[in-house]
Design an enzyme around this catalytic site. Structure first.
Site, PDB file in Angstrom:
ATOM      1  N   SER A 108      28.608  26.791  28.322  1.00 32.13           N
ATOM      2  CA  SER A 108      30.001  27.975  28.807  1.00 32.13           C
ATOM      3  C   SER A 108      30.125  29.252  28.748  1.00 32.13           C
ATOM      4  CB  SER A 108      31.153  27.376  29.022  1.00 32.13           C
ATOM      5  OG  SER A 108      31.984  27.197  28.315  1.00 32.13           O
ATOM      6  N   GLU A 123      45.129  38.701  30.111  1.00 32.20           N
ATOM      7  CA  GLU A 123      45.182  37.788  29.135  1.00 32.20           C
ATOM      8  C   GLU A 123      43.784  37.337  28.659  1.00 32.20           C
ATOM      9  OE1 GLU A 123      45.682  36.129  32.093  1.00 32.20           O
ATOM     10  OE2 GLU A 123      44.415  34.990  30.862  1.00 32.20           O
ATOM     11  N   LYS A 128      32.657  33.273  32.030  1.00 33.37           N
ATOM     12  CA  LYS A 128      34.130  34.151  32.626  1.00 33.37           C
ATOM     13  C   LYS A 128      33.549  35.580  34.006  1.00 33.37           C
ATOM     14  CE  LYS A 128      37.287  32.398  29.881  1.00 33.37           C
ATOM     15  NZ  LYS A 128      36.545  32.146  28.736  1.00 33.37           N
TER      16      LYS A 128
HETATM   17  C1  LIG Z   1      37.325  30.775  27.974  1.00 31.90           C
HETATM   18  C2  LIG Z   1      36.365  29.780  27.852  1.00 31.90           C
HETATM   19  C3  LIG Z   1      36.390  28.474  28.061  1.00 31.90           C
HETATM   20  C4  LIG Z   1      37.949  28.311  28.549  1.00 31.90           C
HETATM   21  O1  LIG Z   1      38.221  28.283  29.789  1.00 31.90           O
HETATM   22  P1  LIG Z   1      37.943  28.139  30.725  1.00 31.90           P
HETATM   23  O2  LIG Z   1      38.804  28.237  31.854  1.00 31.90           O
HETATM   24  O3  LIG Z   1      38.345  26.378  30.361  1.00 31.90           O
HETATM   25  O4  LIG Z   1      36.636  27.324  31.226  1.00 31.90           O
HETATM   26  C5  LIG Z   1      35.417  27.467  27.700  1.00 31.90           C
HETATM   27  N1  LIG Z   1      34.179  28.161  27.650  1.00 31.90           N
HETATM   28  C6  LIG Z   1      34.148  29.753  27.106  1.00 31.90           C
HETATM   29  C7  LIG Z   1      32.787  29.653  26.883  1.00 31.90           C
HETATM   30  C8  LIG Z   1      34.993  31.032  27.424  1.00 31.90           C
HETATM   31  O5  LIG Z   1      34.781  31.747  26.954  1.00 31.90           O
END
Ligand SMILES: *Cc1c(COP(=O)(O)O)cnc(C)c1O
Length: 396
Positions: free
Chosen positions: A376, A109, A87
């Site tokens: 992610s 948000e 993020k």
């Molecule tokens: C917010 C989040 C997501 C989902 O958001 P995307 O915009 O689809 O990437 C996925 N993995 C993590 C660790 C997140 O914090």
């Protein structure tokens, strides 16, 4: 900016009230003015490197590779970014744009709280007041992240309308922006919303794919065969995929939240089970009933709990360039445990969806295939949810 640059095929656009058109056009002009400018790029790279801790490793998961018995598995370690997910890549970029627009107040948000925490973090760094909208149900599921945001100096507003989750928090943030656009910058957390957000967020997240491309070339002297990423709004997936779109032999798979199963009403598979519609300023795929009413969604992972998906994904799905699959809550938790035990890496429950699909697919791949999974985020925030799902009680 021509009309069609606001679209990805027939998806995207700027479906907002008249009052917001001016702010979006101003944002579009500012972004296009600075996006390739030297000072802007240098400043962005400075914060990504010195503050976020980039670049993140592309790690060869040897044990996972051996256990699955198919192609070679690499993990892109976005979990190692400051604040624990991808993020921050986006928030840093947008905050530098907000600065250039002379905005003095930040709003955002958040679903799981990861985007809220990232925004509160950079707002603290840049000394700007920050308000984060979060559905009441999510403030309960992710109480720790609420307290984190407050410790960082942000005000968290609990949203009690609708399903009290991310969809409603987003609607509330848009309302705030419409009322206060003169001094307020709205930091959107994924590749969603009206143009230019989907393209701007994609560009900021593309650092993931750009690094991966260079790293895999160094390690394997060729392109990967598969890229796998989880999809909520779709920003970590777009960030990984985008620099590879022109590489025809690289197959890309987005993994949606299958919740309790896509044959039940309790999931968040916007591509798998949704249809085209308009919400939150964009035309894209949404989970909706026959009258266009947005349906309630479910996922064990609050970050995937959104009834839509970014418009560029909708377009990539229809053109067949990206394939979309889904995995259930149970499979995600199993993958969470699997990656923890085999590699000592506890993934976010969102990322565990990508890992779960990879675990099903990889045994069928060839030994010389190369698979990159985007991790992610890290899973510390999800330990309580996982314990609850497993029926384990832990004292806090
Ligand atoms: C917010 C989040 C997501 C989902 O958001 P995307 O915009 O689809 O990437 C996925 N993995 C993590 C660790 C997140 O914090």
């Amino acid at each position: 900016m021509s009309e069609n640059e606001r679209y990805f095929g027939e998806y995207g656009g700027m479906f907002v009230p008249e009052t917001l058109m001016g702010s979006l056009t101003a944002l579009e002009e500012t972004y296009d003015k600075y996006k390739d400018e030297k000072d802007f790029l240098e400043q962005k790279e400075y914060y990504l490197r010195e503050y976020a801790g980039r670049e993140t490793p592309l790690y060869f998961a040897k044990r996972m590779t051996e256990l699955l018995g198919g192609g070679k598995v690499y993990l892109k370690r976005e979990d190692l970014n400051h604040t624990g997910s991808h993020k921050l890549n986006n928030v840093i970029g947008q905050m530098l744009i907000a600065q250039r627009m002379g905005k003095t107040r930040i709003i955002a948000e958040t679903g799981a709280g990861q985007h809220g925490v990232a925004t509160a973090t950079i707002a603290a760094l840049f000394d700007l007041p920050c308000t984060v909208y979060m559905g009441e149900q999510d403030t309960q599921r992710q109480a720790l992240n609420v307290f984190r945001m407050e410790l960082l100096g942000a005000k968290v507003v609990s949203v009690h309308t609708g399903t009290k989750t991310l969809k409603d928090a987003t609607s509330e943030a848009i309302r705030d922006w419409a009322a206060n656009f003169e001094d307020t910058y709205y930091v959107i957390g994924s590749v969603v919303g009206p143009s230019p957000y989907p393209r701007m967020v994609r560009d900021f997240q593309s650092v993931i794919g750009i690094e991966t491309k260079r790293q895999i070339a160094e390690k394997e002297a060729r392109m990967p065969d598969y890229l796998i990423a989880c999809v909520g709004g779709g920003s970590n997936a777009m960030g990984l995929f985008y620099p590879f779109i022109g590489e025809e032999n690289v197959k890309m798979i987005g993994v949606e939240a299958g919740g309790k199963g896509t044959d039940t009403p309790h999931h968040a598979a916007a591509i798998g089970k949704g249809s085209p519609g308009v919400l939150h300023g964009m035309k894209s795929y949404f989970l909706q009933d026959e009258f266009g009413q947005i349906l309630p969604v479910h996922s064990i992972s609050a970050g995937l709990d959104y009834p839509g998906i970014g418009p560029e994904h909708a377009s990539l799905f229809e053109s067949g360039r990206v394939r979309f699959e889904s995995v259930t809550d149970d499979e995600a938790v199993e993958a969470f445990e699997f990656l923890s035990k085999t590699e000592g890496i506890m993934p976010a429950l969102e990322s565990a969806h990508a890992v779960a699909y990879a675990c099903k697919m990889i045994p069928k791949t060839r030994k010389n295939d190369i698979i990159v999974i985007n991790v992610s985020g890290r899973g510390d925030k999800d330990v309580y949810s996982v314990a609850k799902h497993m029926g384990v009680s832990i004292n806090d």
